[in-house]
Write a protein that holds these residues in place. Structure first.
Motif, PDB file in Angstrom:
ATOM      1  N   THR A 121      13.319  35.960   1.887  1.00  0.00           N
ATOM      2  CA  THR A 121      13.563  36.762   3.080  1.00  0.00           C
ATOM      3  C   THR A 121      14.989  36.586   3.566  1.00  0.00           C
ATOM      4  OG1 THR A 121      11.231  36.530   3.711  1.00  0.00           O
ATOM      5  CG2 THR A 121      12.758  37.241   5.429  1.00  0.00           C
ATOM      6  N   ALA A 122      15.484  35.363   3.523  1.00  0.00           N
ATOM      7  CA  ALA A 122      16.862  35.101   3.950  1.00  0.00           C
ATOM      8  C   ALA A 122      17.857  35.867   3.086  1.00  0.00           C
ATOM      9  CB  ALA A 122      17.148  33.602   3.893  1.00  0.00           C
ATOM     10  N   ILE A 123      17.602  35.906   1.786  1.00  0.00           N
ATOM     11  CA  ILE A 123      18.490  36.653   0.887  1.00  0.00           C
ATOM     12  C   ILE A 123      18.480  38.135   1.253  1.00  0.00           C
ATOM     13  CG2 ILE A 123      18.876  37.380  -1.504  1.00  0.00           C
ATOM     14  CD1 ILE A 123      17.548  34.673  -2.331  1.00  0.00           C
ATOM     15  N   ASN A 131      12.242  20.121   6.831  1.00  0.00           N
ATOM     16  CA  ASN A 131      12.673  18.976   6.038  1.00  0.00           C
ATOM     17  C   ASN A 131      14.185  18.763   6.167  1.00  0.00           C
ATOM     18  OD1 ASN A 131      10.152  18.160   4.735  1.00  0.00           O
ATOM     19  ND2 ASN A 131      10.240  20.171   3.762  1.00  0.00           N
ATOM     20  N   PRO A 132      14.646  17.541   5.942  1.00  0.00           N
ATOM     21  CA  PRO A 132      16.081  17.271   6.087  1.00  0.00           C
ATOM     22  C   PRO A 132      16.939  17.792   4.949  1.00  0.00           C
ATOM     23  CG  PRO A 132      14.914  15.269   5.446  1.00  0.00           C
ATOM     24  CD  PRO A 132      13.862  16.296   5.743  1.00  0.00           C
ATOM     25  N   GLU A 133      16.300  18.264   3.888  1.00  0.00           N
ATOM     26  CA  GLU A 133      17.017  18.806   2.744  1.00  0.00           C
ATOM     27  C   GLU A 133      16.060  19.727   1.985  1.00  0.00           C
ATOM     28  OE1 GLU A 133      18.107  15.423   0.444  1.00  0.00           O
ATOM     29  OE2 GLU A 133      16.059  14.948  -0.118  1.00  0.00           O
ATOM     30  N   PRO A 134      16.577  20.544   1.072  1.00  0.00           N
ATOM     31  CA  PRO A 134      15.676  21.411   0.305  1.00  0.00           C
ATOM     32  C   PRO A 134      14.625  20.594  -0.434  1.00  0.00           C
ATOM     33  CG  PRO A 134      17.957  22.058  -0.030  1.00  0.00           C
ATOM     34  CD  PRO A 134      17.986  20.754   0.713  1.00  0.00           C
ATOM     35  N   ARG A 135      13.368  20.982  -0.290  1.00  0.00           N
ATOM     36  CA  ARG A 135      12.290  20.250  -0.950  1.00  0.00           C
ATOM     37  C   ARG A 135      11.169  21.217  -1.268  1.00  0.00           C
ATOM     38  NH1 ARG A 135       7.531  17.330   0.292  1.00  0.00           N
ATOM     39  NH2 ARG A 135       7.587  18.008   2.466  1.00  0.00           N
ATOM     40  N   GLU A 136      10.626  21.109  -2.461  1.00  0.00           N
ATOM     41  CA  GLU A 136       9.523  21.965  -2.887  1.00  0.00           C
ATOM     42  C   GLU A 136       8.414  21.085  -3.428  1.00  0.00           C
ATOM     43  OE1 GLU A 136       7.054  24.564  -3.089  1.00  0.00           O
ATOM     44  OE2 GLU A 136       8.992  25.491  -2.700  1.00  0.00           O
ATOM     45  N   ALA A 137       7.307  21.002  -2.685  1.00  0.00           N
ATOM     46  CA  ALA A 137       6.180  20.198  -3.134  1.00  0.00           C
ATOM     47  C   ALA A 137       5.356  20.990  -4.144  1.00  0.00           C
ATOM     48  CB  ALA A 137       5.311  19.802  -1.941  1.00  0.00           C
ATOM     49  N   GLY A 138       4.776  20.287  -5.084  1.00  0.00           N
ATOM     50  CA  GLY A 138       3.925  20.953  -6.068  1.00  0.00           C
ATOM     51  C   GLY A 138       4.338  20.590  -7.474  1.00  0.00           C
ATOM     52  N   ALA A 139       3.957  21.419  -8.412  1.00  0.00           N
ATOM     53  CA  ALA A 139       4.264  21.148  -9.811  1.00  0.00           C
ATOM     54  C   ALA A 139       4.827  22.406 -10.447  1.00  0.00           C
ATOM     55  CB  ALA A 139       3.002  20.661 -10.534  1.00  0.00           C
ATOM     56  N   LEU A 186      12.250  39.326  -8.002  1.00  0.00           N
ATOM     57  CA  LEU A 186      13.394  38.452  -8.266  1.00  0.00           C
ATOM     58  C   LEU A 186      14.611  39.256  -8.713  1.00  0.00           C
ATOM     59  CD1 LEU A 186      11.634  35.413  -9.987  1.00  0.00           C
ATOM     60  CD2 LEU A 186      12.890  35.370  -7.819  1.00  0.00           C
ATOM     61  N   ASP A 187      14.377  40.308  -9.496  1.00  0.00           N
ATOM     62  CA  ASP A 187      15.483  41.187  -9.873  1.00  0.00           C
ATOM     63  C   ASP A 187      16.119  41.811  -8.631  1.00  0.00           C
ATOM     64  OD1 ASP A 187      15.196  40.713 -12.580  1.00  0.00           O
ATOM     65  OD2 ASP A 187      14.042  42.534 -12.977  1.00  0.00           O
ATOM     66  N   LEU A 188      15.282  42.276  -7.706  1.00  0.00           N
ATOM     67  CA  LEU A 188      15.800  42.904  -6.490  1.00  0.00           C
ATOM     68  C   LEU A 188      16.570  41.910  -5.628  1.00  0.00           C
ATOM     69  CD1 LEU A 188      12.647  45.034  -5.610  1.00  0.00           C
ATOM     70  CD2 LEU A 188      14.877  45.926  -6.322  1.00  0.00           C
ATOM     71  N   LEU A 189      16.175  40.648  -5.684  1.00  0.00           N
ATOM     72  CA  LEU A 189      16.863  39.604  -4.917  1.00  0.00           C
ATOM     73  C   LEU A 189      18.064  39.036  -5.668  1.00  0.00           C
ATOM     74  CD1 LEU A 189      13.741  37.665  -3.559  1.00  0.00           C
ATOM     75  CD2 LEU A 189      15.250  39.185  -2.253  1.00  0.00           C
ATOM     76  N   GLY A 190      18.237  39.441  -6.936  1.00  0.00           N
ATOM     77  CA  GLY A 190      19.353  38.946  -7.735  1.00  0.00           C
ATOM     78  C   GLY A 190      19.185  37.523  -8.203  1.00  0.00           C
ATOM     79  N   ALA A 191      17.933  37.028  -8.256  1.00  0.00           N
ATOM     80  CA  ALA A 191      17.705  35.614  -8.566  1.00  0.00           C
ATOM     81  C   ALA A 191      16.947  35.374  -9.866  1.00  0.00           C
ATOM     82  CB  ALA A 191      16.937  34.961  -7.412  1.00  0.00           C
ATOM     83  N   ALA A 197      20.510  29.378  -4.495  1.00  0.00           N
ATOM     84  CA  ALA A 197      21.851  29.752  -4.962  1.00  0.00           C
ATOM     85  C   ALA A 197      22.286  31.110  -4.425  1.00  0.00           C
ATOM     86  CB  ALA A 197      21.880  29.772  -6.488  1.00  0.00           C
ATOM     87  N   LYS A 198      21.331  31.928  -3.982  1.00  0.00           N
ATOM     88  CA  LYS A 198      21.642  33.270  -3.480  1.00  0.00           C
ATOM     89  C   LYS A 198      21.666  33.347  -1.949  1.00  0.00           C
ATOM     90  CE  LYS A 198      21.990  35.075  -7.566  1.00  0.00           C
ATOM     91  NZ  LYS A 198      23.292  35.610  -8.064  1.00  0.00           N
ATOM     92  N   VAL A 199      21.310  32.255  -1.287  1.00  0.00           N
ATOM     93  CA  VAL A 199      21.332  32.235   0.172  1.00  0.00           C
ATOM     94  C   VAL A 199      22.752  31.930   0.648  1.00  0.00           C
ATOM     95  CG1 VAL A 199      20.453  31.103   2.255  1.00  0.00           C
ATOM     96  CG2 VAL A 199      18.927  31.500   0.303  1.00  0.00           C
ATOM     97  N   PRO A 200      23.305  32.725   1.553  1.00  0.00           N
ATOM     98  CA  PRO A 200      24.673  32.471   2.027  1.00  0.00           C
ATOM     99  C   PRO A 200      24.837  31.080   2.625  1.00  0.00           C
ATOM    100  CG  PRO A 200      23.928  34.646   2.716  1.00  0.00           C
ATOM    101  CD  PRO A 200      22.727  33.948   2.131  1.00  0.00           C
TER     102      PRO A 200
END
Length: 417
Positions: free
Chosen positions: A21-23, A39-47, A59-64, A117-120
């Protein structure tokens, strides 16, 4: 938005949905966007995370999309967890000419990194846990964070997950329930499983009566000498604990996980045993009824799990959230172009996405009814399992995995003329 050139937007939550959404929103010159992450830094829980045609489209539309690679899921086995018998081998129905990249299983961190990487720069504020929000009559939304800071935003996007505080404030009567399902997840180097080729050679589901185990590579093997491999043990009948707190990514002991597969094929038990103490993460799953709408106060939008608490029922939640964010951006852009107020943009967003989620709930109700019928008609577990697998594989889910969100928007524009 009539008469205004700048609209302040606060996105709550920095998962894939919030980042997507930010992108999308940051590309609109009439918006000032800030993402608040607890969180104090980027973090992704899971596997691992599954990505299919619908994911590649957004993802193509977001350029990622170029930043996301993983293991192929083109050849998937369905097996009896007790005997190891292969009951079905299939290519995913979404592997087709619709997108030659097919279905993959990737590390969640790969998706997170590709989006980040695509977020300003300077758009994300970390260590910002939302504790309250208030509708300001004639104004925006007042947001209060646990560090005692406050901000006011014209538009709020609740991307704060299944336990969303934004949803709880908008819809206080909406309740979640513990499903009884808990997933124990880990990613390990594939080399640890080299002695178990039956485990590592394919993506596979090993089905039992009270749970299943999922195995899949999550790395493109051309990228690394020792790719990572996912093991997920899912237990269906975990006890409910009154007052249960959110259990998401907390450590689980080897003994606890091993006990859930103690009656399974030895190959499954051996695979689970390669995990070192402290590596398992435990994820208790919750779900809630469908919301009648996914917007509120004419200035708040819910996306992803905050808008449809289905508890990962289709394994495509991150994609749904990114689709939500992209459609919201298009609705805001369209409303700005046609000199319409922001609440019209939210109505457009709701009109496109809310029926889509209604269709998912209907699908789950239909599947649940069929499963109960199979259970009552089956004379033994093998017969029930085969019926379950046939239903799991061949239910009509093209509306999910082949969804083209760009075309969905084009269709809306055509209908709006």
């Amino acid at each position: 938005m009539v008469g205004r050139t700048l609209l302040s937007v606060a996105i709550i939550g920095g998962g894939p949905g919030g980042l997507g959404t930010a992108i999308a929103l940051s590309q609109l010159p009439f918006l000032h966007v800030t993402l608040y992450e607890k969180n104090p830094e980027p973090r992704e829980a899971g596997a691992g995370i599954s990505l299919s045609t619908n994911a590649w489209k957004v993802l193509d539309l977001l350029g990622a999309s170029d930043g996301v690679k993983g293991g192929s899921n083109s050849d998937t086995h369905q097996r009896n967890a007790y005997t190891g018998n292969i009951l079905s081998i299939t290519k995913h129905p979404e592997n087709s000419a619709a997108d030659t990249r097919g279905a993959i299983r990737a590390r969640r961190t790969r998706l997170q990194s590709a989006l980040l990487a695509k977020v300003p720069d300077n758009l994300i504020q970390f260590s910002k846990k939302l504790i309250a929000l208030e509708n300001v009559p004639g104004g925006g939304v007042r947001l209060v964070f646990d560090d005692a800071t406050e901000v006011n935003a014209d538009l709020v996007v609740g991307a704060d997950g299944i336990h969303s505080i934004v949803r709880r404030v908008l819809f206080p009567d909406h309740k979640l329930r513990f499903t009884g399902n808990t997933a124990f997840r880990v990613i390990v180097p594939k080399s640890r499983l080299a002695h178990l080729p039956d485990i590592t050679s394919t993506t596979a589901w090993w089905w039992g009566e009270a749970g299943h185990v999922y195995f899949s590579g999550v790395d493109d093997e051309n990228e690394t000498d020792d790719p990572l491999f996912e093991i997920t043990v899912r237990s269906y009948k975990e006890p409910d604990v009154p007052g249960k707190t959110v259990i998401w990514g907390i450590p689980a002991s080897n003994e606890k996980v091993a006990s859930r597969v103690s009656s399974f094929d030895k190959r499954v038990q051996d695979a689970v045993s390669v995990v070192q103490e402290g590596e398992w993460g435990e994820f208790a799953t919750f779900a809630g009824s469908r919301l009648s709408k996914i917007t509120g106060w004419e200035k708040v939008a819910l996306i992803g799990d905050a808008s449809h608490p289905l508890s990962g029922a289709f394994g495509s939640g991150a994609t749904f959230a990114m689709e939500d964010g992209w459609v919201l951006a298009r609705a805001l852009e369209y409303s700005q172009f046609t000199s319409r107020p922001v609440h019209d943009a939210l109505e457009i967003f709701n009109a496109i996405r809310s029926p889509y989620y209604a269709r998912m709930y209907e699908h789950l109700d239909e599947v649940g009814a069929r499963m109960q019928q199979f259970k009552s008609e089956s004379t033994n577990f093998d017969e029930f399992l085969q019926a379950k697998i046939n239903n799991f594989l061949y239910g009509d889910k093209d509306f999910i995995y082949k969804n083209d969100i760009g075309k969905v928007w084009e269709d809306y524009l055509t209908s709006a003329k």
